[in-house]
Design a protein around this motif. Structure first.
Motif, mmCIF file in Angstrom:
data_model
loop_
_atom_site.group_PDB
_atom_site.id
_atom_site.type_symbol
_atom_site.label_atom_id
_atom_site.label_comp_id
_atom_site.label_asym_id
_atom_site.label_seq_id
_atom_site.Cartn_x
_atom_site.Cartn_y
_atom_site.Cartn_z
ATOM 1 N N SER A 263 114.821 61.341 71.172
ATOM 2 C CA SER A 263 114.338 61.146 69.802
ATOM 3 C C SER A 263 113.674 59.789 69.775
ATOM 4 O O SER A 263 114.167 58.849 70.415
ATOM 5 N N CYS A 264 112.586 59.686 68.996
ATOM 6 C CA CYS A 264 111.919 58.385 68.918
ATOM 7 C C CYS A 264 112.880 57.333 68.397
ATOM 8 O O CYS A 264 112.836 56.185 68.797
ATOM 9 N N CYS A 265 113.814 57.754 67.492
ATOM 10 C CA CYS A 265 114.734 56.788 66.873
ATOM 11 C C CYS A 265 116.151 56.958 67.406
ATOM 12 O O CYS A 265 117.119 56.624 66.724
ATOM 13 N N ALA A 266 116.287 57.476 68.626
ATOM 14 C CA ALA A 266 117.619 57.559 69.240
ATOM 15 C C ALA A 266 118.174 56.150 69.408
ATOM 16 O O ALA A 266 117.419 55.192 69.615
ATOM 17 N N VAL A 267 119.496 56.016 69.324
ATOM 18 C CA VAL A 267 120.122 54.729 69.646
ATOM 19 C C VAL A 267 119.912 54.519 71.146
ATOM 20 O O VAL A 267 120.263 55.364 71.960
#
Ligand code: NDP
Length: 467
Positions: A263-267
């Motif tokens: 995901s682009c905003c994965a941790v």
């Protein structure tokens, strides 16, 4: 030219499709330019009705579309269903807000002089949408729906790893009555994307990596094209000493491993207050070990294969580099045997910023942890990146979290949540994470150009007579 779509869970070919060469792409762009005028002249309520029909078609086809998405990209079936189910609020937002956000405004009138100043939002013309494979429905809808509502024609290039989903999107548009030249499907690899970066295209909306985004920006600059880029991130999470450890470990594991970390905003990296570092590390490893890795079409699967097999080598190199520099392996650490591009969900402990895993995008199921002594140290680490997509703090104190997050240059800030996007808020990245925004009101205006109208009634004979 042809393109073969493969199932990343098995490596087997699903289908080979014909792709247009540069000359055919130029012809599609020219046809889109001609068709756009008619589409722009169609009243907004009629354009909105077509988008509503598209949304209804997607809703009716949810299950087969989820199955296809799962087979083509390796996304676990429950997550593929969640992506399709998550489209409804986005459609609603664009359909409800566009009339107000694109409405013509009278900003100043002066009766005495007979002047009026008006602002009108007009379409840009033909726009290119070069899309990514990790959330092809989300990142696609964020662009082509408001683009069409604003009266633009769209040349839509899905990622080559989500081509069949892209073809279904194009079929759905046709079914909804949107002409093939108004929403033109342009399948292909990088060369097809590059062929779109020339007139008559007026603007390019790109979702993908920093490296390709930069190249797109350079190409588009030659034509002074409007450019919007949604790029990657190295999103940090700071866990303070006052959290509920079990909850925080569960939420962090999900934020890092959902969609196999793609995901682009994965941790992408976690800093933990040293007072709870040993207990949090142990809890996180337990959560990650609990994840079921397997066939994406199996209902029980939490983590599927990587969509792009080439990323396996990037992850292997990051793990090797971290271990050589003294990181401890909490779990995972290697690709899984057998067919398919599987990498074991991996936790690396005791990391530091000399390691790639803490500074370079992993975009896979690998997460590094580093202990920090206090908020200042956490802040210093979180800021140590070229990216600026999101940052998160898990902790009891809202003011403390907001104080920390306000000092980090990102488009999104999360307190006690992560890896989420909302239709009503602009989605944007700063620095190497991108230019411009989708969603929110900003993501509607992004597809329109302002025209300033200065209108003045002709002078009265009496006025003309004056010197
Ligand atoms: P890429 O940059 O590899 O590809 C993105 C798109 O650009 C694809 O459609 C690709 O085609 C196309 N492309 C490739 N080369 C060129 C070129 N020279 N000119 C024009 N277009 C080209 O990224 P990925 O698809 O691998 O996506 C992963 C990246 O996307 C990650 O960094 C992730 O963080 C980011 N991302 C960011 C999001 C955000 O909202 N900020 C959302 C989703 C992903 P093809 O695939 O056919 O090569």
């Amino acid at each position: 030219m042809t393109l073969t779509v493969r199932n990343p869970a098995t490596g087997e070919a699903i289908e080979t499709i014909e792709t247009p060469g540069p000359d055919e792409i130029a012809r599609r762009a020219a046809r889109a330019e001609a068709a756009q005028r008619g589409w722009a002249a169609t009243p907004l309520p009629e354009r909105a009705a077509a988008i509503e029909r598209f949304a209804a078609h997607v809703e009716a086809q949810r299950e087969p579309l989820a199955q296809l998405l799962s087979r083509e990209t390796g996304k676990p079936i429950r997550q593929a269903r969640a992506e399709l189910a998550g489209l409804a609020p986005r459609f609603r937002w664009f359909l409800e807000r566009s009339p107000a956000v694109l409405a013509e405004q009278v900003l100043e009138t002066d009766e005495a002089s007979g002047t009026e100043q008006r602002l009108r939002w007009e379409p840009l013309g033909v726009v290119a949408n070069i899309s990514a494979w990790n959330y092809p429905w989300f990142v696609g809808v964020n662009v082509f729906v408001p683009a069409l509502l604003a009266g633009n024609a769209v040349l839509y290039k899905p990622s080559e790893f989500a081509t069949l989903t892209g073809r279904e999107i194009a079929r759905g548009m046709r079914q909804a009555g949107i002409a093939e030249d108004v929403f033109a499907f342009v399948p292909g690899g990088g060369a097809a994307g590059e062929a779109l970066l020339a007139p008559p295209v007026r603007a390019v909306y790109f979702t993908g990596s920093y490296r390709t985004g930069r190249r797109v920006n350079e190409r588009a600059a030659a034509h002074l094209m409007r450019v919007q880029l949604e790029l990657g991130g190295k999103d940090p999470l700071y866990v303070t000493e006052d959290v509920s450890i079990g909850w925080a470990a569960r939420a962090a594991a999900e934020g890092a491993m959902y969609n196999a970390g793609q995901s682009c905003c994965a941790v992408e990296r976690i800093y933990v207050h040293e007072a709870i570092y040993p207990r949090f590390s142990e809890a996180l490893v337990a959560e990650v070990e609990r994840l079921r890795v397997g066939d994406p079409l199996d209902e029980a699967t939490d983590v599927g294969p990587l969509c792009r097999p080439a990323q396996l080598e990037v992850l292997e190199a990051q793990v090797r580099d971290a271990l050589e520099q003294g990181a401890r392996l909490g779990c995972g650490g290697a690709r899984l045997p057998g067919p398919g591009a599987y990498f074991a969900p991996t936790v690396l402990l005791d990391c530091h910023h000399g390691m790639q895993v803490m500074t370079e995008e992993s975009f896979g199921p690998v997460i590094g942890l580093e202990p920090v002594a206090n908020d200042e140290e956490a802040l210093e680490r979180m800021r140590d990146t070229h990216y600026g997509l999101t940052a998160a703090v898990f902790g009891a104190d809202r003011e403390r979290a907001q104080r920390i997050l306000s000092q980090i240059e990102t488009g999104t800030a999360y307190w006690n949540c992560c890896d989420r996007v909302s239709a009503c808020l602009p989605w944007s990245g700063r620095r190497h994470s991108g230019i411009g925004a989708t969603l929110g009101d900003e993501g509607i205006r992004a597809f329109a150009a302002p025209r300033a109208w200065h209108l003045r009634r002709p002078p009265m004979p009496r006025e003309e007579a004056q010197p």
